[in-house]
Scaffold this active site. Structure first.
Site, mmCIF file in Angstrom:
data_model
loop_
_atom_site.group_PDB
_atom_site.id
_atom_site.type_symbol
_atom_site.label_atom_id
_atom_site.label_comp_id
_atom_site.label_asym_id
_atom_site.label_seq_id
_atom_site.Cartn_x
_atom_site.Cartn_y
_atom_site.Cartn_z
ATOM 1 N N ASP A 16 26.536 43.304 42.300
ATOM 2 C CA ASP A 16 26.025 44.392 41.458
ATOM 3 C C ASP A 16 26.887 44.771 40.193
ATOM 4 O O ASP A 16 28.172 44.457 40.596
ATOM 5 C CB ASP A 16 25.230 45.685 42.453
ATOM 6 C CG ASP A 16 24.818 46.647 41.610
ATOM 7 O OD1 ASP A 16 23.903 46.373 40.793
ATOM 8 O OD2 ASP A 16 25.274 47.798 41.663
ATOM 9 N N ASP A 18 26.613 48.088 38.016
ATOM 10 C CA ASP A 18 26.560 49.780 37.771
ATOM 11 C C ASP A 18 26.956 50.353 39.055
ATOM 12 O O ASP A 18 26.350 50.257 40.090
ATOM 13 C CB ASP A 18 25.150 50.280 37.409
ATOM 14 C CG ASP A 18 24.777 49.660 35.887
ATOM 15 O OD1 ASP A 18 25.638 50.064 34.894
ATOM 16 O OD2 ASP A 18 23.928 49.014 35.729
#
Length: 271
Positions: A16, A18
């Protein structure tokens, strides 16, 4: 339940972005709160923010709108929000341990370990956050970056559904060196900071490392084991038989990506 200990070595690491690679979560909160303040609304609480993390934009916007009840349209809210995004996202920085981790995993001498990006950020926001971080994001080959608006992702199938991680694995398998056997889901390690992201990784049949924001950690205190099992209740229409079991050994929580335990996952990095 006794935790599983006979996992094969990790051959793919799926990241991922963010709040996991980049320090964007507090920047997102700042921007949202600037809009809320204009209309006399209270700051965004982590009880709501936790539900927004890791989700595709449209799904997150609906959850937020149902809570915020702003006297403006969703379109006007997004327009105002993007003004603030344009101001603050070019200041993003890697979180602790990220540069060292990605540098080691992308080293040309490392054997049989591949990395891919799987972020819910759409292309425009992705570029806004990363244009000044080419040295970091370039460690992910272009064809192994899956963004939230990737045409290969079916609309409405974002996290906590597993599609984005399964697609990220496919981008790796489709570009493996000749003679290298395809990587299976249980040979993958998902790196996530959000609860929906952990669920997505578990539903993909992959191992997960969860590195939550300290404020998220406070919000979900006491529920860590069910989150690691993918049983936190963010599954939507996913059948519960697809989730893990408490203490099954498929996921662990870390407070930081610094000093990552490569050996535990069967990853041999150059000295």
């Amino acid at each position: 339940m006794a935790p599983r200990t006979d996992f094969p070595p990790v051959r793919a690491c799926l990241f991922d972005m963010d709040g996991l690679l980049l320090d964007t979560e507090d920047l997102y909160t700042l921007c949202v709160n600037l809009v809320l303040d204009k209309y006399g609304r209270p700051p965004l609480p982590w009880s709501v923010k936790a539900k927004l993390q890791g989700r595709p934009g449209p799904a997150a916007t609906k959850i937020f709108s149902d809570w915020a009840k702003l006297p403006i349209s969703t379109e006007e809210y997004m327009a105002q929000l993007h003004v603030f995004h344009n101001q603050v996202f070019p200041t993003t920085k890697p979180l602790p341990g990220v540069v060292d981790l990605l540098t080691k995993l992308s080293h040309p001498d490392i054997e049989n370990v591949h990395i891919a990006l799987a972020t819910s950020s759409h292309k425009s926001n992705y570029e806004l956050k990363t244009a000044h971080l080419g040295y970091l994001l370039s460690k992910f080959p272009d064809h192994r970056r899956v963004l939230g608006d990737d045409a290969r992702l079916q609309s409405g199938r974002g996290k906590p559904l597993p599609d984005i991680f399964l697609l990220a694995l496919k981008t790796i398998n489709d570009s493996l060196p000749a003679g290298e056997k395809p990587i299976t889901p249980e040979e993958c390690l998902v790196f996530e900071d959000s609860v929906p992201g952990v669920e997505a990784g578990r539903r993909a049949g992959m191992r997960v490392v969860w590195v939550p924001h300290e404020k998220l950690k406070e919000e979900v205190a006491g529920r860590e084991e069910e989150i690691l099992a993918g049983r936190a209740g963010e599954a939507g229409e996913v059948d519960m038989h697809q989730v893990g079991e408490i203490g099954d050994g498929w996921a662990e929580e870390l407070t930081t990506l610094e000093a990552f335990p490569f050996k535990k996952y069967g990853i041999v990095v150059p000295s």
